[in-house]
Design a protein around this motif. Structure first.
Motif, PDB file in Angstrom:
ATOM      1  N   GLU A  80      -2.651 -10.785   6.313  1.00 12.43           N
ATOM      2  CA  GLU A  80      -2.656  -9.323   6.214  1.00 12.43           C
ATOM      3  C   GLU A  80      -2.842  -8.660   7.569  1.00 12.43           C
ATOM      4  O   GLU A  80      -2.357  -7.548   7.800  1.00 12.43           O
ATOM      5  N   ALA A  81      -3.539  -9.346   8.486  1.00 12.76           N
ATOM      6  CA  ALA A  81      -3.781  -8.774   9.806  1.00 12.76           C
ATOM      7  C   ALA A  81      -2.569  -8.902  10.734  1.00 12.76           C
ATOM      8  O   ALA A  81      -2.472  -8.182  11.732  1.00 12.76           O
ATOM      9  N   ALA A  82      -1.656  -9.819  10.413  1.00 14.22           N
ATOM     10  CA  ALA A  82      -0.467  -9.999  11.250  1.00 14.22           C
ATOM     11  C   ALA A  82       0.405  -8.743  11.183  1.00 14.22           C
ATOM     12  O   ALA A  82       0.735  -8.257  10.107  1.00 14.22           O
ATOM     13  N   LEU A  83       0.781  -8.222  12.346  1.00 14.53           N
ATOM     14  CA  LEU A  83       1.546  -6.979  12.399  1.00 14.53           C
ATOM     15  C   LEU A  83       3.003  -7.210  11.997  1.00 14.53           C
ATOM     16  O   LEU A  83       3.610  -8.227  12.348  1.00 14.53           O
ATOM     17  N   THR A  84       3.543  -6.256  11.262  1.00 16.87           N
ATOM     18  CA  THR A  84       4.950  -6.291  10.877  1.00 16.87           C
ATOM     19  C   THR A  84       5.817  -6.019  12.104  1.00 16.87           C
ATOM     20  O   THR A  84       5.478  -5.192  12.953  1.00 16.87           O
ATOM     21  N   VAL A  85       6.936  -6.726  12.200  1.00 19.92           N
ATOM     22  CA  VAL A  85       7.828  -6.600  13.355  1.00 19.92           C
ATOM     23  C   VAL A  85       9.009  -5.686  13.000  1.00 19.92           C
ATOM     24  O   VAL A  85       9.694  -5.901  11.999  1.00 19.92           O
ATOM     25  N   TYR A  86       9.213  -4.673  13.841  1.00 19.21           N
ATOM     26  CA  TYR A  86      10.387  -3.802  13.737  1.00 19.21           C
ATOM     27  C   TYR A  86      11.209  -3.944  15.020  1.00 19.21           C
ATOM     28  O   TYR A  86      10.652  -4.018  16.111  1.00 19.21           O
ATOM     29  N   ASP A  87      12.525  -4.010  14.862  1.00 21.42           N
ATOM     30  CA  ASP A  87      13.422  -4.095  16.015  1.00 21.42           C
ATOM     31  C   ASP A  87      13.845  -2.696  16.444  1.00 21.42           C
ATOM     32  O   ASP A  87      14.171  -1.848  15.599  1.00 21.42           O
ATOM     33  N   TYR A  88      13.858  -2.484  17.759  1.00 19.99           N
ATOM     34  CA  TYR A  88      14.266  -1.194  18.327  1.00 19.99           C
ATOM     35  C   TYR A  88      15.530  -1.400  19.150  1.00 19.99           C
ATOM     36  O   TYR A  88      15.541  -2.161  20.124  1.00 19.99           O
ATOM     37  N   GLU A 272      11.362 -12.448  10.982  1.00 16.96           N
ATOM     38  CA  GLU A 272      10.393 -12.637  12.067  1.00 16.96           C
ATOM     39  C   GLU A 272       8.976 -12.319  11.590  1.00 16.96           C
ATOM     40  O   GLU A 272       8.009 -13.012  11.942  1.00 16.96           O
ATOM     41  N   THR A 273       8.858 -11.266  10.781  1.00 20.10           N
ATOM     42  CA  THR A 273       7.544 -10.892  10.246  1.00 20.10           C
ATOM     43  C   THR A 273       6.979 -12.012   9.383  1.00 20.10           C
ATOM     44  O   THR A 273       5.809 -12.390   9.514  1.00 20.10           O
ATOM     45  N   GLN A 274       7.802 -12.576   8.496  1.00 21.31           N
ATOM     46  CA  GLN A 274       7.343 -13.648   7.622  1.00 21.31           C
ATOM     47  C   GLN A 274       6.974 -14.891   8.410  1.00 21.31           C
ATOM     48  O   GLN A 274       5.992 -15.579   8.104  1.00 21.31           O
ATOM     49  N   GLU A 275       7.745 -15.184   9.448  1.00 25.08           N
ATOM     50  CA  GLU A 275       7.457 -16.344  10.288  1.00 25.08           C
ATOM     51  C   GLU A 275       6.099 -16.201  10.973  1.00 25.08           C
ATOM     52  O   GLU A 275       5.320 -17.156  11.047  1.00 25.08           O
ATOM     53  N   ARG A 276       5.802 -15.001  11.442  1.00 23.26           N
ATOM     54  CA  ARG A 276       4.511 -14.779  12.110  1.00 23.26           C
ATOM     55  C   ARG A 276       3.360 -14.831  11.119  1.00 23.26           C
ATOM     56  O   ARG A 276       2.270 -15.311  11.449  1.00 23.26           O
ATOM     57  N   LYS A 277       3.578 -14.341   9.926  1.00 22.42           N
ATOM     58  CA  LYS A 277       2.529 -14.407   8.907  1.00 22.42           C
ATOM     59  C   LYS A 277       2.237 -15.861   8.532  1.00 22.42           C
ATOM     60  O   LYS A 277       1.076 -16.247   8.352  1.00 22.42           O
ATOM     61  N   ASN A 278       3.297 -16.663   8.412  1.00 24.24           N
ATOM     62  CA  ASN A 278       3.106 -18.077   8.091  1.00 24.24           C
ATOM     63  C   ASN A 278       2.344 -18.799   9.198  1.00 24.24           C
ATOM     64  O   ASN A 278       1.461 -19.631   8.931  1.00 24.24           O
TER      65      ASN A 278
END
Length: 370
Positions: A80-88, A272-278
């Motif tokens: 839950e603490a892992a930040l969600t990744v958005y591409d710019y 990428e978000t899911q990979e970082r959460k894992n």
């Protein structure tokens, strides 16, 4: 005669071959170790959840037990603490403004060119199988259906009224500059497809990653990013100071053009978000508690709880992993010495049994194994 000779040979082999005796000793030792070894190594406590303990059980040694609930809670917290990744996409604005400049310049050139009466539409393939505007630029005389060409290149719908208005001002560079300035202002602020999903991350923020440079920054002020509908509404507000000198019709035309051209340049990167959460979950180490030697694991008459059952099973598992090899060797050595001593003291003596040592040894081993 042949059969009697073979029997005599076998009998002589059993009676006198020392190698056969030692082979029996070692074979019996190995079989004894295999049969007895698990019970010698591990004291098993056959309890299930809710059973009543028949006696006190104390820990014979120090060992660690994992608190799976605490470990899982820590991992969930890390996820839950892992930040969600958005591409710019920082290059989107430059791409759109460059396209507008190029098309308005082509329209001005086509308007200034003499009409040769050629009816080649940009959306249709020519005799070479290519579509104008894809791998080659059309010549001035080839752009006959200019409105259709403009729609195809920009990827938006251009009404007849809007095209006529632009044609009346000869696709002025001033108009294209105004369109581009508003596009740049809107996209510089950031436009996301679904702002409701984005705002769910307001408490902890997001990681905003530049798709071209791969550099990223933590962003907490998420409300300032426009949703797509919000961005289209902001076009008129942002463009108002720039469009004061235009008449009402041209002002609306520029606003409509920009609203149609605006695209999201901030997008959610789910993979990428899911990979970082894992990764955040796997980086969390198990929560371990130390059980000291002599600590009471179970008291007589108590009902076995889930925690007590876990302690018993953990003790058995860790004991098996750590002491199986050494204890097995010890048991095998003791059994070997027992059998050798028995043989030396009782069977390897001169007398009436001297001719049947091996047979007696085989009999004794069979009885022991049975």
């Amino acid at each position: 005669m042949g059969k009697e000779k073979n029997k005599d040979s076998v009998s002589k082999y059993f009676d006198s071959t020392k190698r056969f005796r030692w082979g029996i000793l070692f074979s019996v030792t190995i079989l004894f170790s295999i049969v007895l070894f698990p019970n010698l190594v591990i004291t098993r406590h056959q309890y299930d959840l809710g059973d009543v303990a028949e006696r006190d059980v104390k820990s014979p040694r120090d060992f660690f037990i994992e608190d799976k609930a605490a470990t899982q809670a820590n991992r969930q917290q890390a996820v839950e603490a892992a930040l969600t990744v958005y591409d710019y996409d920082a290059g989107l604005a430059a791409g759109l403004t460059g396209k507008v400049d190029e098309l308005f310049a082509e329209m001005r050139s086509a308007a200034a060119a003499p009409d040769e009466g050629r009816q080649i539409l940009p959306a249709a393939a020519d005799s070479t199988g290519q579509e104008p505007g894809e791998n080659q630029k059309p010549s001035k005389s080839e752009i006959t259906d200019k409105r259709k060409y403009l729609e195809v290149k920009l990827g938006i719908r251009v009404s007849k009224g809007a095209y006529t208005a632009l044609e009346n001002v000869a696709f002025s560079k001033e108009i294209s500059d105004l369109i581009n300035r508003i596009i740049m202002k809107i996209l510089a602020n950031g436009v996301v497809t679904n702002k409701e999903i984005l705002l769910k991350e307001s408490d902890k923020g997001i990681h905003l990653r530049d798709v071209s440079t791969k550099k990223e920054e933590a962003l907490n002020q998420l409300k300032k990013i426009y949703g797509l509908d919000q961005a289209k509404t902001m076009v008129r507000i942002v463009g108002q100071p720039l469009l004061n000198d235009l008449d009402y019709g041209m002002l609306n035309l520029v606003v409509d053009f920009v609203q149609r051209l605006i695209q999201p340049n901030v997008t959610l990167n789910r993979s990428e978000t899911q990979e970082r959460k894992n990764k955040a979950a796997t980086d969390i180490k198990p929560v371990l508690y130390k059980i000291k030697a002599g600590e009471m694991l179970l008291r007589e008459g108590e009902r076995v709880t889930e925690v007590q059952l876990l302690k018993l099973k953990t003790l058995e598992t860790q004991t098996k992993k750590e002491k199986v090899f050494l204890t097995g060797i010890g048991a095998a050595m003791l059994l070997l010495l027992l059998l050798v001593t028995t043989y030396i003291l009782h069977l390897n003596q001169p007398g009436r049994l001297s001719a049947e040592h091996n047979k007696s040894l085989v009999f004794m081993a069979s009885v022991f194994l049975t």
